[in-house]
Design an enzyme around this catalytic site. Structure first.
Site, PDB file in Angstrom:
ATOM      1  N   SER A   1       0.839  -1.198   0.000  1.00  0.00           N
ATOM      2  CA  SER A   1       0.000   0.000   0.000  1.00  0.00           C
ATOM      3  C   SER A   1       0.871   1.244   0.000  1.00  0.00           C
ATOM      4  O   SER A   1       1.756   1.390   0.853  1.00  0.00           O
ATOM      5  CB  SER A   1      -0.891   0.034   1.249  1.00  0.00           C
ATOM      6  OG  SER A   1      -1.859  -0.952   1.186  1.00  0.00           O
TER       7      SER A   1
ATOM      8  N   HIS B   1      -3.331   0.485  -4.331  1.00  0.00           N
ATOM      9  CA  HIS B   1      -2.802  -0.630  -5.115  1.00  0.00           C
ATOM     10  C   HIS B   1      -3.282  -0.454  -6.545  1.00  0.00           C
ATOM     11  O   HIS B   1      -4.493  -0.466  -6.803  1.00  0.00           O
ATOM     12  CB  HIS B   1      -3.284  -1.967  -4.557  1.00  0.00           C
ATOM     13  CG  HIS B   1      -2.635  -2.317  -3.262  1.00  0.00           C
ATOM     14  ND1 HIS B   1      -1.479  -3.045  -3.175  1.00  0.00           N
ATOM     15  CD2 HIS B   1      -2.956  -1.989  -2.001  1.00  0.00           C
ATOM     16  CE1 HIS B   1      -1.125  -3.168  -1.913  1.00  0.00           C
ATOM     17  NE2 HIS B   1      -2.010  -2.536  -1.180  1.00  0.00           N
TER      18      HIS B   1
ATOM     19  N   HIS C   1      -5.582  -8.776  -1.177  1.00  0.00           N
ATOM     20  CA  HIS C   1      -5.501  -9.095   0.250  1.00  0.00           C
ATOM     21  C   HIS C   1      -6.577 -10.114   0.632  1.00  0.00           C
ATOM     22  O   HIS C   1      -7.647 -10.151   0.011  1.00  0.00           O
ATOM     23  CB  HIS C   1      -5.706  -7.832   1.092  1.00  0.00           C
ATOM     24  CG  HIS C   1      -4.690  -6.770   0.828  1.00  0.00           C
ATOM     25  ND1 HIS C   1      -4.769  -5.930  -0.247  1.00  0.00           N
ATOM     26  CD2 HIS C   1      -3.561  -6.418   1.495  1.00  0.00           C
ATOM     27  CE1 HIS C   1      -3.737  -5.103  -0.233  1.00  0.00           C
ATOM     28  NE2 HIS C   1      -2.983  -5.380   0.815  1.00  0.00           N
TER      29      HIS C   1
ATOM     30  N   TYR D   1      -8.637 -10.000   2.990  1.00  0.00           N
ATOM     31  CA  TYR D   1      -9.901  -9.361   3.393  1.00  0.00           C
ATOM     32  C   TYR D   1     -10.775  -8.946   2.208  1.00  0.00           C
ATOM     33  O   TYR D   1     -11.915  -8.533   2.389  1.00  0.00           O
ATOM     34  CB  TYR D   1      -9.649  -8.166   4.318  1.00  0.00           C
ATOM     35  CG  TYR D   1      -8.766  -7.075   3.754  1.00  0.00           C
ATOM     36  CD1 TYR D   1      -9.209  -6.231   2.750  1.00  0.00           C
ATOM     37  CD2 TYR D   1      -7.474  -6.875   4.246  1.00  0.00           C
ATOM     38  CE1 TYR D   1      -8.404  -5.230   2.230  1.00  0.00           C
ATOM     39  CE2 TYR D   1      -6.650  -5.885   3.750  1.00  0.00           C
ATOM     40  CZ  TYR D   1      -7.127  -5.069   2.738  1.00  0.00           C
ATOM     41  OH  TYR D   1      -6.316  -4.082   2.227  1.00  0.00           O
ATOM     42  N   GLU D   2     -10.234  -9.054   0.991  1.00  0.00           N
ATOM     43  CA  GLU D   2     -11.070  -8.736  -0.178  1.00  0.00           C
ATOM     44  C   GLU D   2     -12.058  -9.862  -0.471  1.00  0.00           C
ATOM     45  O   GLU D   2     -12.946  -9.717  -1.325  1.00  0.00           O
ATOM     46  CB  GLU D   2     -10.168  -8.435  -1.394  1.00  0.00           C
ATOM     47  CG  GLU D   2      -9.396  -7.124  -1.214  1.00  0.00           C
ATOM     48  CD  GLU D   2      -8.368  -6.861  -2.299  1.00  0.00           C
ATOM     49  OE1 GLU D   2      -8.755  -6.804  -3.471  1.00  0.00           O
ATOM     50  OE2 GLU D   2      -7.170  -6.727  -1.969  1.00  0.00           O
TER      51      GLU D   2
ATOM     52  N   ALA E   1       3.141  -1.945   3.745  1.00  0.00           N
ATOM     53  CA  ALA E   1       2.992  -0.868   4.716  1.00  0.00           C
ATOM     54  C   ALA E   1       2.595  -1.537   6.021  1.00  0.00           C
ATOM     55  O   ALA E   1       1.687  -2.359   6.040  1.00  0.00           O
ATOM     56  CB  ALA E   1       1.893   0.086   4.252  1.00  0.00           C
TER      57      ALA E   1
ATOM     58  N   MET F   1      -1.634  -6.749   7.015  1.00  0.00           N
ATOM     59  CA  MET F   1      -2.693  -7.660   6.551  1.00  0.00           C
ATOM     60  C   MET F   1      -2.314  -8.326   5.224  1.00  0.00           C
ATOM     61  O   MET F   1      -3.176  -8.631   4.408  1.00  0.00           O
ATOM     62  CB  MET F   1      -4.004  -6.880   6.385  1.00  0.00           C
ATOM     63  CG  MET F   1      -4.398  -6.071   7.607  1.00  0.00           C
ATOM     64  SD  MET F   1      -5.604  -4.803   7.175  1.00  0.00           S
ATOM     65  CE  MET F   1      -5.495  -3.723   8.605  1.00  0.00           C
ATOM     66  N   SER F   2      -1.021  -8.498   5.016  1.00  0.00           N
ATOM     67  CA  SER F   2      -0.596  -9.111   3.746  1.00  0.00           C
ATOM     68  C   SER F   2       0.653  -9.967   3.969  1.00  0.00           C
ATOM     69  O   SER F   2       0.935 -10.366   5.099  1.00  0.00           O
ATOM     70  CB  SER F   2      -0.297  -8.014   2.718  1.00  0.00           C
ATOM     71  OG  SER F   2       0.886  -7.319   3.077  1.00  0.00           O
TER      72      SER F   2
ATOM     73  N   HIS G   1      -6.121   4.825   6.693  1.00  0.00           N
ATOM     74  CA  HIS G   1      -5.377   4.333   5.519  1.00  0.00           C
ATOM     75  C   HIS G   1      -4.685   5.481   4.780  1.00  0.00           C
ATOM     76  O   HIS G   1      -3.655   5.275   4.149  1.00  0.00           O
ATOM     77  CB  HIS G   1      -6.348   3.580   4.599  1.00  0.00           C
ATOM     78  CG  HIS G   1      -5.678   2.823   3.490  1.00  0.00           C
ATOM     79  ND1 HIS G   1      -4.725   1.847   3.723  1.00  0.00           N
ATOM     80  CD2 HIS G   1      -5.821   2.884   2.141  1.00  0.00           C
ATOM     81  CE1 HIS G   1      -4.312   1.351   2.568  1.00  0.00           C
ATOM     82  NE2 HIS G   1      -4.960   1.967   1.586  1.00  0.00           N
TER      83      HIS G   1
END
Ligand code: R1P
Length: 263
Positions: free
Chosen positions: A31, A63, A85, A87-88, A115, A202-203, A238
């Site tokens: 990110s 992204h 990710h 969460y998508e 990030a 988260m990645s 974010h």
């Protein structure tokens, strides 16, 4: 088609679009890392991910949705601007499709950037940190079926050493991968510290596992874009993540370029 077959097909498409039979290194940008891509090298070919088998345009802000083929000092580099990710909600196979495609396109090294929230005392916004290991706290593995892949030294000690030769100020840290998309609570941050995490995001963890399963050397680089919840008392957002990425783009791009050169 199996996930590996889909990746193989996407790799063939990249080969025919770029005219490059084998790429050497792939870089997945986190990110806000997009501006760093221009510093790494000029795009020889840029392909919209929607034009490649198995890819979908990412929905996370910051992204892009392309894959670039770039030449750096004679090395062929694939830059993935468009991470998916967990969460998508598209499933673990989509999350690692970029990494599997890069492996099928011949790369021997994958650079995963992100990030991250900084947890360790003394960390500051804008600080790059070499990932030395991870905690996968997402309850998700990208590997399907019984594949008992060893994850010792997952984040290449060799490449971490190379990075520290380029920039001796680089520190190392353990990255905790959480499901998101909400940020962590202050209590969760205290828990993560107790567990030995220095960074949170988260990645990255699924991509690293998939890359190892494909036999590819992994290098991980976090940019601390905010201090984790509860440290400053300020709410997280974010936008500050994207701003910190833009501010560090020149330094990060130069570091990655040098790393590619010496990898
Ligand atoms: C939160 O601001 C977002 O930034 C990070 C987190 O994982 C989350 O998606 O993104 P990258 O890990 O892709 O850099």
């Amino acid at each position: 088609m199996t996930p590996e077959e889909l990746a193989g097909k996407a790799a063939e498409e990249i080969q025919s679009r770029t005219g490059v039979a084998k790429h050497d290194i792939a870089i997945v940008l986190g990110s806000g890392w997009r501006p760093a891509a221009d510093v790494i090298g000029e795009a020889v070919v840029e392909i919209g991910v929607g034009e490649l088998t198995g890819f979908e345009a990412p929905t996370a802000l910051g992204h892009g949705g392309t894959i670039r083929s770039v030449e750096v000092g004679g090395k062929k580099v694939l830059i993935v601007l468009g991470r998916t990710h967990g969460y998508e909600g598209k499933g673990a196979q989509k999350v690692v499709h970029g990494v599997r495609t890069a492996a099928a396109a011949g790369v021997s090294t994958i650079v995963l950037t992100n990030a991250a929230g900084g947890l360790r005392q003394g960390m500051s916004v804008g600080q790059p940190v070499l990932i030395s290991d991870h905690l996968n706290l997402t309850s998700l593995s990208p590997l399907v079926g019984a594949r008992f892949v060893d994850l010792t030294d997952l984040y290449s000690p060799r490449l971490r050493k190379v990075a520290q030769e380029i920039d001796p100020s680089l520190e190392e840290g353990v990255y905790a991968g959480l499901p998101g998309p909400h940020f962590e609570t202050p209590a969760e941050i205290r828990m993560l510290r107790t567990l030995g995490a220095d960074l949170v995001g988260m990645s990255t963890v699924h991509e690293a596992i998939a890359a190892r399963a494909e036999g590819v050397e992994v290098f991980g680089l976090s940019l601390v874009t905010n201090l984790a919840a509860g440290i400053t008392g300020e709410p997280l957002n974010h936008e500050e993540v994207l701003e910190a990425g833009a501010a560090a783009a020149q330094r990060m791009g130069t570091l990655l370029r040098e790393l590619v050169d010496r990898a």
